[in-house]
Design a protein around this motif. Structure first.
Motif, short mmCIF file in Angstrom:
data_model
loop_
_atom_site.label_atom_id
_atom_site.label_comp_id
_atom_site.label_asym_id
_atom_site.label_seq_id
_atom_site.Cartn_x
_atom_site.Cartn_y
_atom_site.Cartn_z
N ILE A 181 -11.10 6.05 -4.28
CA ILE A 181 -11.45 4.91 -5.06
C ILE A 181 -12.84 4.61 -4.60
CG2 ILE A 181 -10.71 2.45 -5.73
CD1 ILE A 181 -7.98 3.05 -5.34
N GLU A 182 -13.68 4.87 -5.45
CA GLU A 182 -15.22 4.42 -4.99
C GLU A 182 -15.58 3.13 -5.30
OE1 GLU A 182 -17.82 6.75 -3.79
OE2 GLU A 182 -17.52 8.60 -4.63
N ASP A 183 -16.31 2.47 -4.34
CA ASP A 183 -16.82 1.10 -4.63
C ASP A 183 -15.96 0.26 -4.75
OD1 ASP A 183 -19.69 1.82 -4.46
OD2 ASP A 183 -19.66 2.51 -6.58
N ILE A 184 -15.04 0.31 -3.87
CA ILE A 184 -13.71 -0.47 -4.08
C ILE A 184 -14.07 -2.12 -4.19
CG2 ILE A 184 -13.50 -0.52 -1.23
CD1 ILE A 184 -10.40 -0.55 -3.78
N ASP A 185 -15.20 -2.56 -3.47
CA ASP A 185 -15.44 -4.01 -3.95
C ASP A 185 -15.75 -4.29 -5.35
OD1 ASP A 185 -18.79 -4.02 -3.39
OD2 ASP A 185 -17.62 -2.27 -2.91
N SER A 226 5.21 5.51 -0.16
CA SER A 226 6.75 5.67 -0.04
C SER A 226 7.06 6.84 -0.99
CB SER A 226 7.31 4.31 0.22
OG SER A 226 6.94 3.52 -1.01
N PHE A 227 6.60 6.33 -2.35
CA PHE A 227 7.17 7.03 -3.13
C PHE A 227 6.68 8.68 -3.83
CE2 PHE A 227 5.02 3.83 -6.17
CZ PHE A 227 4.04 4.66 -6.45
N CYS A 228 5.41 8.95 -2.99
CA CYS A 228 5.00 9.98 -3.12
C CYS A 228 5.33 11.14 -2.20
CB CYS A 228 3.57 10.11 -3.43
SG CYS A 228 2.72 9.45 -4.75
N GLY A 229 5.35 12.27 -2.65
CA GLY A 229 5.54 13.59 -1.53
C GLY A 229 4.12 13.54 -0.34
N GLY A 230 4.38 14.40 0.45
CA GLY A 230 3.29 14.30 1.46
C GLY A 230 2.02 14.86 1.30
N GLU A 231 1.37 14.80 2.27
CA GLU A 231 -0.05 15.47 2.35
C GLU A 231 -0.95 14.88 1.48
OE1 GLU A 231 0.24 19.68 2.89
OE2 GLU A 231 -1.80 19.62 3.73
N ARG A 232 -1.07 13.46 1.46
CA ARG A 232 -2.12 12.79 0.65
C ARG A 232 -3.05 12.16 1.52
NH1 ARG A 232 1.96 13.26 -2.71
NH2 ARG A 232 1.69 13.68 -4.75
N ILE A 233 -4.28 12.15 1.16
CA ILE A 233 -5.28 11.38 2.04
C ILE A 233 -6.09 10.14 0.83
CG2 ILE A 233 -7.66 11.32 2.94
CD1 ILE A 233 -6.91 13.95 4.11
N ILE A 234 -6.23 9.03 1.32
CA ILE A 234 -6.72 7.99 0.07
C ILE A 234 -7.95 7.70 0.69
CG2 ILE A 234 -5.28 6.00 1.10
CD1 ILE A 234 -5.27 5.05 -1.98
N VAL A 235 -9.02 7.54 -0.05
CA VAL A 235 -10.40 7.16 0.68
C VAL A 235 -10.73 6.10 -0.32
CG1 VAL A 235 -12.76 7.80 1.18
CG2 VAL A 235 -10.73 9.51 1.16
N PHE A 236 -11.16 5.16 0.51
CA PHE A 236 -12.01 4.15 -0.28
C PHE A 236 -13.57 4.19 0.15
CE2 PHE A 236 -8.44 0.53 -0.21
CZ PHE A 236 -7.83 1.54 -1.20
N THR A 237 -14.47 3.73 -0.68
CA THR A 237 -15.87 3.70 -0.25
C THR A 237 -16.57 2.47 -0.77
OG1 THR A 237 -16.92 4.39 -2.36
CG2 THR A 237 -16.20 6.30 -0.66
N THR A 238 -17.18 1.95 0.13
CA THR A 238 -18.06 0.47 -0.19
C THR A 238 -19.18 0.47 0.45
OG1 THR A 238 -17.96 -2.07 -0.07
CG2 THR A 238 -16.81 -0.57 1.63
#
Ligand SMILES: Nc1ncnc2c1ncn2[C@@H]1O[C@H](COP(=O)(O)OP(=O)(O)OP(=O)(O)O)[C@@H](O)[C@H]1O
Ligand SMILES: [Mg+2]
Length: 509
Positions: free
Chosen positions: A287-291, A345-357
């Motif tokens: 999620i880019e430019d989260i702000d 909790s509801f998704c399977g494994g191996e995920r990275i979530i990245v925010f940028t701001t």
């Protein structure tokens, strides 16, 4: 793999006999007894049928999730032979066999259309695809205990080997149609950035790389400590410092897909949830430019308007885009937080979530607290380490007599890696190392000069303002002083009078 005809010829005689019996009995049996007869007949057929069948549907659960098993079987079969590739692309009527530890296994691909009549805009929505595995009953255990895991393992390896990574972007929900429609559009992910091309502090770079590799190998570790196999990164810093480039480098390092989630196109919580459910494992959700994307700006927007122009310093194009995003903003902070926790909790494994701001200070602490965003990484102005990466990549040099001057200039001024890169890049075939480095030196000197001038201008402006204020306040002060004097006099007179009065009163007494 060979065709499956032999299986049917083997079965043919048994089934043929049974069918003959069935027809004869149907003719001579009284009608009211036929129901119970059919029940028993089916049981006999089931008993006589010596095979077990296992079906793998393309969609599982509440028809929301694409089955991982289905896609692994698909990769497995398509890798086996060109015949199986044909099976996968053709009209789903053919069947193929393979042998596993001396046991014959039959695979068939099936496609059925929904029987319920309905008008479908996308005919594919009415389809159900599946693979069916058939094997003799006596090999049931071998299949369930070894063969299926062998297919899954090989299928996964083939998937990884042949994997063309994708960059996904979410479609607006009005374009979703049916549960199988595409919530995400994708293109091949071909961003060339890697950690080698990323210009930043060498130690920090190494740390991030090690963390990522550790994460990708952490399946057992996460299972042992009872935590979901996910992690969150917050990348912050001024525009042009390499946040998006770092995401690409992460994806290239780990061989993950990238889901670029545009929150402003998401109307509500359920949509966000469905989008996240439709991401695959081994992916980075960005999620880019989260702000600017969510309604955490709700209060801040007002504050910013009142405060004036916080964003004024960012370049006008970025600012315009961000303002537009804010206007379209539909997802609130609390919804997003719910969804991130949900994702955990509801998704399977191996995920990275990245925010940028660009403005970390604007973010609500709830959004970036540890546990949600485990790592906060600041990408800042170009340092000497970062410059050396550019020099090596762009000019293929590790040292030069101008390096010293560049190092001290970089220490004295703020230039983004994007600007350093721009100045360092040869502009024509005639640009040699010296020319490029000199251009950078000049640009750094200019930036330094500009910054100095800006500080001086600001100081002058401030002084002028103060002076103006002083001048403006001067008559006021004089007036006040004058009125102060009057008050004093009045007071003095007043006191005298009061004194007199007291005296008088005293006299009265
Ligand atoms: N640290 C860096 N290493 C290598 N290249 C960089 C770096 N920073 C910027 N660049 C170059 O500058 C361009 C812009 O960088 P990038 O898009 O990664 O910046 P950003 O921080 O995401 O900016 P924004 O906040 O505006 O989204 C890229 O094309 C890249 O080539
Ligand atoms: Mg960016």
């Amino acid at each position: 793999m060979a065709m499956v005809g032999e299986m049917w010829s083997h079965l043919g005689s048994t089934m043929g006999t049974l069918m003959l019996v069935y027809t004869v009995f149907k003719q001579f049996f009284p009608h009211h007894l036929q129901g119970s007869f059919e029940k028993y007949f089916n049981r006999i057929v089931r008993y006589a049928y010596p095979y077990v069948e296992i079906t793998f549907d393309e969609f599982t659960g509440e028809r929301m999730k694409r089955s991982e098993a289905y896609s692994r079987i698909k990769s497995y079969l398509s890798d086996k032979s060109t015949a199986s590739a044909k099976l996968l692309s053709m009209d789903y009527n053919e069947e193929i066999t393979e042998e596993f530890q001396g046991v014959k296994i039959w695979w068939s691909a099936k496609r059925t259309l929904s029987k319920t009549p309905r008008i479908a805009i996308y005919p594919a929505d009415d389809e159900k695809k599946s693979y069916k595995l058939t094997v003799h009953k006596r090999h049931r255990e071998l299949i369930t205990q070894s063969y299926i895991s062998h297919v899954m393992k090989e299928g996964k390896e083939i998937e990884t080997r042949n994997r063309q990574r994708k960059l996904y972007s979410n479609n607006p929900s009005q374009d979703w149609d049916g549960y199988r429609s595409n919530k995400w559009s994708n293109v091949l992910f071909e961003h060339p950035a890697t950690f080698d091309t990323l210009a930043m502090d060498a130690k920090l770079k190494e740390e991030i790389k090690n963390d990522l590799i550790k994460f990708s190998k952490g399946k057992d570790y996460y299972a042992r400590i009872g935590k979901a196999w996910k992690c969150g990164y917050l990348l912050y810093g001024p525009p042009g410092t390499g946040k998006s480039s770092m995401i690409a480098a992460m994806a290239n390092l780990l061989n993950y897909d990238v889901y670029d989630l545009e929150l402003t196109a998401v109307k509500e919580n359920t949509e966000l949830r469905r989008l996240l459910l439709d991401t695959s494992s081994k992916s980075i959700i960005v999620i880019e430019d989260i702000d600017c994307s969510i309604d955490l700006t709700g209060q801040r927007e007002k504050k910013t308007e009142k405060d004036g122009n916080e964003d004024e310093h960012s370049d006008p194009v970025t600012k315009r885009v961000k303002d537009k995003k804010k206007k379209n903003s539909k997802v609130t902070l609390s919804r997003l937080l719910n969804c991130i926790d949900g994702l955990w909790s509801f998704c399977g494994g191996e995920r990275i979530i990245v925010f940028t701001t660009n403005y970390v200070e604007k973010l609500d602490p709830a959004l970036i607290r540890r546990g949600r965003m485990d790592k906060h990484i600041e990408l800042s102005y170009c340092c000497f380490d970062a410059f050396k990466v550019f020099a090596k990549n762009y000019l293929e040099v590790d040292s030069h007599s101008l390096f010293g001057e560049i190092e001290s200039l970089l220490g004295e001024t703020n230039m983004t890696p994007a600007d350093v890169a721009e100045n360092l890049m040869p502009k024509s075939d005639y640009d040699d190392v010296e020319t490029c480095l000199k251009r950078l030196v000049e640009a750094l000197k200019d930036t330094k000069e500009e910054a100095k001038k800006k500080v001086e201008d600001e100081a002058r402006l401030m002084a002028e303002k103060e002076e103006e204020e002083k001048q403006r306040k001067k008559p006021e002060k004089e007036e006040k002083e004058q009125s102060g004097k009057d008050v004093k006099e009045v007071k003095e007179n007043g006191v005298a009078k009061v004194g007199e009065e007291v005296k008088e009163i005293g006299v009265t007494h």
